[in-house]
Design a protein around this motif. Structure first.
Motif, PDB file in Angstrom:
ATOM      1  N   GLU A  39     -72.064  -5.574  42.624  1.00 58.66           N
ATOM      2  CA  GLU A  39     -72.346  -4.604  43.737  1.00 58.66           C
ATOM      3  C   GLU A  39     -70.699  -3.556  43.282  1.00 58.66           C
ATOM      4  O   GLU A  39     -70.675  -3.453  44.817  1.00 58.66           O
ATOM      5  CB  GLU A  39     -73.326  -4.717  45.047  1.00 58.66           C
ATOM      6  CG  GLU A  39     -74.452  -6.320  45.199  1.00 58.66           C
ATOM      7  CD  GLU A  39     -74.333  -5.880  46.236  1.00 58.66           C
ATOM      8  OE1 GLU A  39     -74.291  -5.285  47.638  1.00 58.66           O
ATOM      9  OE2 GLU A  39     -75.273  -7.091  46.740  1.00 58.66           O
ATOM     10  N   PRO A  40     -70.643  -3.853  42.098  1.00 59.10           N
ATOM     11  CA  PRO A  40     -68.822  -2.319  42.887  1.00 59.10           C
ATOM     12  C   PRO A  40     -69.416  -1.347  43.142  1.00 59.10           C
ATOM     13  O   PRO A  40     -68.641  -0.850  44.038  1.00 59.10           O
ATOM     14  CB  PRO A  40     -68.946  -2.276  41.300  1.00 59.10           C
ATOM     15  CG  PRO A  40     -70.403  -2.071  40.319  1.00 59.10           C
ATOM     16  CD  PRO A  40     -71.735  -3.596  41.378  1.00 59.10           C
ATOM     17  N   ALA A  41     -70.744  -0.371  43.491  1.00 59.43           N
ATOM     18  CA  ALA A  41     -70.672   0.930  43.849  1.00 59.43           C
ATOM     19  C   ALA A  41     -70.831   0.661  45.172  1.00 59.43           C
ATOM     20  O   ALA A  41     -70.878   1.339  45.821  1.00 59.43           O
ATOM     21  CB  ALA A  41     -72.136   1.481  43.200  1.00 59.43           C
ATOM     22  N   ALA A  42     -71.621  -0.393  45.802  1.00 59.21           N
ATOM     23  CA  ALA A  42     -71.939  -0.935  46.893  1.00 59.21           C
ATOM     24  C   ALA A  42     -70.340  -0.669  48.707  1.00 59.21           C
ATOM     25  O   ALA A  42     -70.730   0.041  48.852  1.00 59.21           O
ATOM     26  CB  ALA A  42     -72.493  -1.788  47.644  1.00 59.21           C
ATOM     27  N   PHE A 112     -70.879  14.081  37.725  1.00 58.06           N
ATOM     28  CA  PHE A 112     -70.960  12.399  36.689  1.00 58.06           C
ATOM     29  C   PHE A 112     -69.128  12.037  36.142  1.00 58.06           C
ATOM     30  O   PHE A 112     -68.014  12.831  36.015  1.00 58.06           O
ATOM     31  CB  PHE A 112     -71.124  13.355  35.745  1.00 58.06           C
ATOM     32  CG  PHE A 112     -73.172  13.316  35.915  1.00 58.06           C
ATOM     33  CD1 PHE A 112     -73.595  12.486  35.598  1.00 58.06           C
ATOM     34  CD2 PHE A 112     -73.514  14.945  35.622  1.00 58.06           C
ATOM     35  CE1 PHE A 112     -75.288  12.655  36.011  1.00 58.06           C
ATOM     36  CE2 PHE A 112     -74.716  15.354  35.597  1.00 58.06           C
ATOM     37  CZ  PHE A 112     -75.954  13.978  36.065  1.00 58.06           C
ATOM     38  N   ASP A 113     -69.171  10.759  36.306  1.00 63.32           N
ATOM     39  CA  ASP A 113     -67.727  10.140  35.551  1.00 63.32           C
ATOM     40  C   ASP A 113     -68.135  10.634  34.071  1.00 63.32           C
ATOM     41  O   ASP A 113     -68.887  10.793  33.431  1.00 63.32           O
ATOM     42  CB  ASP A 113     -68.008   9.195  35.686  1.00 63.32           C
ATOM     43  CG  ASP A 113     -67.851   8.686  37.297  1.00 63.32           C
ATOM     44  OD1 ASP A 113     -67.033   9.141  37.679  1.00 63.32           O
ATOM     45  OD2 ASP A 113     -68.317   6.961  37.704  1.00 63.32           O
ATOM     46  N   ARG A 153     -78.900   2.571  40.213  1.00 63.09           N
ATOM     47  CA  ARG A 153     -78.229   1.119  41.119  1.00 63.09           C
ATOM     48  C   ARG A 153     -76.636   0.828  40.257  1.00 63.09           C
ATOM     49  O   ARG A 153     -76.745  -0.044  39.915  1.00 63.09           O
ATOM     50  CB  ARG A 153     -79.531  -0.029  40.069  1.00 63.09           C
ATOM     51  CG  ARG A 153     -80.605   0.609  40.922  1.00 63.09           C
ATOM     52  CD  ARG A 153     -81.807  -0.476  40.296  1.00 63.09           C
ATOM     53  NE  ARG A 153     -83.058  -0.201  41.486  1.00 63.09           N
ATOM     54  CZ  ARG A 153     -83.872  -0.850  41.699  1.00 63.09           C
ATOM     55  NH1 ARG A 153     -84.003  -1.742  40.195  1.00 63.09           N
ATOM     56  NH2 ARG A 153     -85.063  -0.533  41.661  1.00 63.09           N
ATOM     57  N   ARG A 154     -75.906   1.570  40.056  1.00 58.63           N
ATOM     58  CA  ARG A 154     -74.487   2.113  39.418  1.00 58.63           C
ATOM     59  C   ARG A 154     -74.063   3.245  39.879  1.00 58.63           C
ATOM     60  O   ARG A 154     -74.238   3.792  40.100  1.00 58.63           O
ATOM     61  CB  ARG A 154     -74.865   1.317  37.875  1.00 58.63           C
ATOM     62  CG  ARG A 154     -74.994   2.204  37.659  1.00 58.63           C
ATOM     63  CD  ARG A 154     -74.718   1.979  35.789  1.00 58.63           C
ATOM     64  NE  ARG A 154     -74.145   2.665  34.451  1.00 58.63           N
ATOM     65  CZ  ARG A 154     -75.605   3.068  33.866  1.00 58.63           C
ATOM     66  NH1 ARG A 154     -77.183   3.251  34.437  1.00 58.63           N
ATOM     67  NH2 ARG A 154     -75.183   4.168  33.340  1.00 58.63           N
ATOM     68  N   ARG A 155     -72.399   3.253  39.370  1.00 56.83           N
ATOM     69  CA  ARG A 155     -71.904   4.267  40.288  1.00 56.83           C
ATOM     70  C   ARG A 155     -71.957   5.378  38.695  1.00 56.83           C
ATOM     71  O   ARG A 155     -71.558   4.717  37.406  1.00 56.83           O
ATOM     72  CB  ARG A 155     -70.526   4.313  40.724  1.00 56.83           C
ATOM     73  CG  ARG A 155     -69.926   5.196  39.711  1.00 56.83           C
ATOM     74  CD  ARG A 155     -67.860   5.147  40.287  1.00 56.83           C
ATOM     75  NE  ARG A 155     -67.498   6.112  40.184  1.00 56.83           N
ATOM     76  CZ  ARG A 155     -67.008   6.913  41.099  1.00 56.83           C
ATOM     77  NH1 ARG A 155     -66.434   6.581  41.776  1.00 56.83           N
ATOM     78  NH2 ARG A 155     -65.941   7.691  40.343  1.00 56.83           N
ATOM     79  N   ALA A 172     -71.490   8.765  43.728  1.00 56.58           N
ATOM     80  CA  ALA A 172     -72.730   8.831  43.238  1.00 56.58           C
ATOM     81  C   ALA A 172     -73.378   7.711  42.327  1.00 56.58           C
ATOM     82  O   ALA A 172     -73.101   7.156  41.653  1.00 56.58           O
ATOM     83  CB  ALA A 172     -72.949  10.164  42.738  1.00 56.58           C
ATOM     84  N   THR A 173     -74.440   7.193  43.148  1.00 55.37           N
ATOM     85  CA  THR A 173     -75.219   6.371  42.066  1.00 55.37           C
ATOM     86  C   THR A 173     -77.140   6.982  41.783  1.00 55.37           C
ATOM     87  O   THR A 173     -77.774   6.414  41.366  1.00 55.37           O
ATOM     88  CB  THR A 173     -76.262   4.905  42.523  1.00 55.37           C
ATOM     89  OG1 THR A 173     -76.630   5.217  44.001  1.00 55.37           O
ATOM     90  CG2 THR A 173     -74.486   3.914  43.163  1.00 55.37           C
ATOM     91  N   ARG A 174     -77.610   7.628  41.610  1.00 57.50           N
ATOM     92  CA  ARG A 174     -78.453   8.248  41.155  1.00 57.50           C
ATOM     93  C   ARG A 174     -78.749   9.718  41.114  1.00 57.50           C
ATOM     94  O   ARG A 174     -77.227  10.682  40.347  1.00 57.50           O
ATOM     95  CB  ARG A 174     -79.444   8.869  42.924  1.00 57.50           C
ATOM     96  CG  ARG A 174     -79.940   7.143  43.384  1.00 57.50           C
ATOM     97  CD  ARG A 174     -80.999   7.875  44.523  1.00 57.50           C
ATOM     98  NE  ARG A 174     -80.216   8.449  46.155  1.00 57.50           N
ATOM     99  CZ  ARG A 174     -80.221   8.813  46.963  1.00 57.50           C
ATOM    100  NH1 ARG A 174     -81.307   9.055  47.358  1.00 57.50           N
ATOM    101  NH2 ARG A 174     -79.398   9.365  47.921  1.00 57.50           N
TER     102      ARG A 174
END
Lengths: 190, 93
Positions: A39-42, A112-113, A153-155, A172-174
């Motif tokens: 869970e890197p984005a958590a 965005f990345d 479900r990810r960054r 942001a994940t969405r």
């Protein structure tokens, strides 16, 4: 009896002890290391700076490529249409506003990345999920258009703008897709 | 761009005061998703410009092409919408 197998008995005890030690080490690894890997984005990220690999590496190869259909119409791999329009003159330019932060902009500004290709690939990926349906997508109708919130479900980026900066530029994940049929009005991460 | 708030339709766009045609009709326009309200209090559901030209739902002319423009201070005064203005954001003009 005990004196007959002294060597193998102590070996057995040592083996059992080693087995338990290995099990304990594996359990400790699972509890400590695995949550960080899965869970890197958590958790909070050390820096809001874009990390190209997070978005680009996970997107399906080939997504986000544009085909010129004439009259300024660009069709993406997943079937989205980028057409002339918006304040910037073209929807593609409008969406690309979200490739960079605008730290002085009032309110929130999703960023965005990665680069423009990564951005388009993530938007395409989100659109494929919209077409497939499922729990990752929440949609609502606003007259002639649809607003889709897609959880990847990810960054995929971070929340910028003046308010995003005040919040520490959370990940942001969405993606929010605003569409009229297959025509992109706007898309940004949040 | 004089803005009066954030768009509740898309959640990120700034709601600017737009003059849509020579008649100097004022609109509230989201610069992100193009949602439109006819008053700064943004009552009810928004209107949306017709694609592909983003035609104004009031005058049917493109909202992103002249003579349409972001309202000047004088136009905000004339519309009597000063009380709704939160700030002026120059990057959006």
């Amino acid at each position: 009896m005990t004196g007959r197998f002294p060597t193998s008995g102590s070996r057995g005890l040592r083996a059992t002890g080693l087995t338990w030690l290995v099990i304990l080490l594996l359990a400790a690894w699972y509890l400590v290391v695995r949550p960080m890997v899965v869970e890197p984005a958590a958790g909070p990220l050390p820096s809001p700076a874009p990390s190209a690999e997070s978005a680009a590496d996970s997107a399906e190869p080939g997504l986000g490529q544009l085909t010129d259909q004439g009259n300024g119409l660009l069709r993406s791999t997943a079937g989205l249409l980028y057409a002339p329009g918006s304040q910037e003159g073209h929807r593609l330019k409008h969406v690309l506003r979200h490739d960079n932060d605008q730290p002085s902009r009032p309110g929130l500004h999703g960023v965005f990345d990665g680069d423009a290709d990564d951005l388009l690939a993530v938007i395409d990926e989100a659109y494929l999920l919209v077409k497939a349906g499922g729990r990752q997508v929440k949609s609502r109708r606003e007259r002639q258009r649809m607003v889709h919130d897609v959880d990847l479900r990810r960054r995929i980026g971070f929340v910028g703008g003046r308010e995003g900066r005040r919040q520490g530029n959370p990940p942001a994940t969405r993606v929010r897709l605003v569409l009229e049929d297959d025509r992109v009005i706007t898309a940004f991460p949040f | 761009m004089y803005y009066v708030g954030t768009c509740r339709c898309c959640g990120q766009g700034l709601l600017g005061i737009r003059i849509c045609c020579e008649d100097e009709i004022g609109l509230i326009l989201c610069e992100e998703c193009e949602a439109i309200w006819l008053h700064p209090t943004c009552p009810g559901s928004p209107l949306f410009p017709q694609q592909p030209d983003s035609a104004c739902p009031r005058c049917n002319r493109p909202i992103w092409q002249p003579p349409a423009h972001w309202a000047t201070q004088a136009e905000v005064d004339r519309l009597d919408w000063n009380e709704y203005v939160l700030s002026d954001w120059e990057n959006g003009s």
